[in-house]
Design an enzyme around this catalytic site. Sequence first.
Site, short mmCIF file in Angstrom:
data_model
loop_
_atom_site.label_atom_id
_atom_site.label_comp_id
_atom_site.label_asym_id
_atom_site.label_seq_id
_atom_site.Cartn_x
_atom_site.Cartn_y
_atom_site.Cartn_z
N ASP A 1 -6.22 3.33 -1.60
CA ASP A 1 -7.03 4.39 -1.10
C ASP A 1 -8.40 3.80 -0.80
O ASP A 1 -8.77 2.79 -1.09
CB ASP A 1 -7.16 5.22 -2.08
N LYS B 1 1.24 9.40 -0.73
CA LYS B 1 0.03 9.05 -1.59
C LYS B 1 -0.14 10.28 -2.68
O LYS B 1 0.50 11.29 -2.40
CB LYS B 1 -1.17 9.02 -0.61
N HIS B 2 -0.85 9.86 -3.94
CA HIS B 2 -1.56 8.86 -4.17
C HIS B 2 -1.03 8.29 -5.48
O HIS B 2 -1.17 8.79 -6.51
CB HIS B 2 -2.85 9.20 -4.61
N ARG C 1 -3.59 20.30 -1.24
CA ARG C 1 -2.99 19.27 -0.84
C ARG C 1 -1.60 18.82 -1.10
O ARG C 1 -1.03 18.13 -0.53
CB ARG C 1 -3.97 17.89 -0.82
N HIS D 1 -13.31 9.81 -6.11
CA HIS D 1 -14.57 9.49 -5.20
C HIS D 1 -15.73 9.17 -6.14
O HIS D 1 -16.57 8.55 -5.95
CB HIS D 1 -14.65 10.71 -4.42
N ARG E 1 -8.24 15.36 10.60
CA ARG E 1 -9.12 14.65 11.34
C ARG E 1 -9.15 14.87 12.95
O ARG E 1 -10.16 15.04 13.51
CB ARG E 1 -8.94 13.11 11.19
N ASP F 1 -6.13 10.04 8.24
CA ASP F 1 -5.82 10.94 7.47
C ASP F 1 -5.40 12.39 8.20
O ASP F 1 -6.44 13.35 8.29
CB ASP F 1 -6.86 11.30 6.48
#
Length: 497
Positions: free
Chosen positions: A256, A171-172, A141, A184, A79, A71
């Site tokens: 995901d 995405k998503h 984002r 999440h 990351r 990601d």
Amino acid sequence: MKRSPELLRLADTVLLPGFVGTAPPDWVRRRIAGGLAGVVLFSRNVDTPAQLADLTAALRAENPDILVGIDEEAGEVTRLEARTGSSRPGNYALGIVDDEDLTEQVARDIGRDLRATGVNLDFAPAADVNSNPDNPVIGLRSFGADPRLVARHTAAWIRGLQSTGVAACAKHFPGHGDTAVDSHHGVPRVAAGREELAEVELWPFRAAIAEGVRSIMTGHLLVTSYDDELPATLSPRVLTGLLREELGFEGMIVTDGIEMAAVAGQYGIGGASALALAAGADSVCVGGQNADEATLDLIRDAVADAVAEGRLTEERLADAAERVRALATWHAEASLAAQPDRIGLVAARRAVRVTRRGPADGVLPLAAAPHVVELAPETNLAIDKGMPWGAGEPLSKLLPGTTVTRLSEPDVHDGLPDAALGDAADRPLVIVVRDAHRHPWQMDTLERMLAARPDGIVVEMGLPGRTDLGAVHIATHGAARVCGQAAAEVLTGLRAL
């Protein structure tokens, strides 16, 4: 029908697990050699570029044709630079600038770094339209709230990244922007009708497909106009009917994180994985939280059992495996030409917007080292905890003597602490916030501070809900390290070295 060794191996070819450590553990090497699709990397796997290149080389020594995904959206979700903060702004800042060439250059810069370290799949860009300003998981984002703008920059981002030989993953799907729940933790519900979805959420995904995006990631969203029972990741109507048949996408569909509560909460990690593959997904991503071989075995066995029991056909599983192999062996003619120097800082500077309330004389540039107060909210799980952000550190480099106080919600629960206003009333006060409009405690603290110091300067590093706060309001449209650096330059009138 039993779990034959052949069926278990076939199940492994569609799984992308995570693991812990900066070198691949023995179980990952062994499974890669046995046919595992590849891995997904997180910040816990990344120390330096050289270390990451060694890690991916060790994996490819077991099997050269694997997917190594990460990601790397830049901005708040990085990351590669989780320890330092991103040197590139995220999507929202790029959308504010609205220069497609710049977006393409930033994405190409990311692709060059990924390719150099052996990563060949980037789970980016986020193609979500941020139509709900209270969205807890998308926000910065997204390129913005205008579906046409988001579509243009999604295509530019894909074009830039894939020009380096790194596969993009939009995405998503079918769009996480108009939601108020973080998947999440729960199941977001998208209540828009099919016509509205076509005109808003789906517009960027059409652009991504037209641009030749190699992969699309599903969102764990309940899209009631297509399926009012199963989240998109588990829904044949959404993945096969809408994405494959209606939109014509032929690339790899990846889930995901399958351990997220929106799908695993009701169906379990294994059950959700089998349902996703039956619905049309080609690869199952896991390991953000459950990063061990026991979890991988659980998913593999559940997939094999679904085939044995007729809930997932072997033909569908073989088709998924073939799409994964096709992406793992995809090689684009890479353009690795160097980007303009410090393109991330260039982009961050262009994204800054300054609003002055009355004459700004004596306010900017700062005449002395300021006291900086940073109000730090909780972030969602997509953003690494502890990642550097803010304007205090870059300001202290430009103006030695700058002091910084960081406050969270518990710090102001019983009132404004003395440290909030600093130790000298004649020093400039800079208040840094992040999505202040979404956090009542931030707005309350900000208003109390400005009541005591109406000359205070506000730096908003999230979505700017209000620009009428402070003697000067500076909106960076991102919380990446480079955005704080751009804000510090505006505050001081100095350029960072």
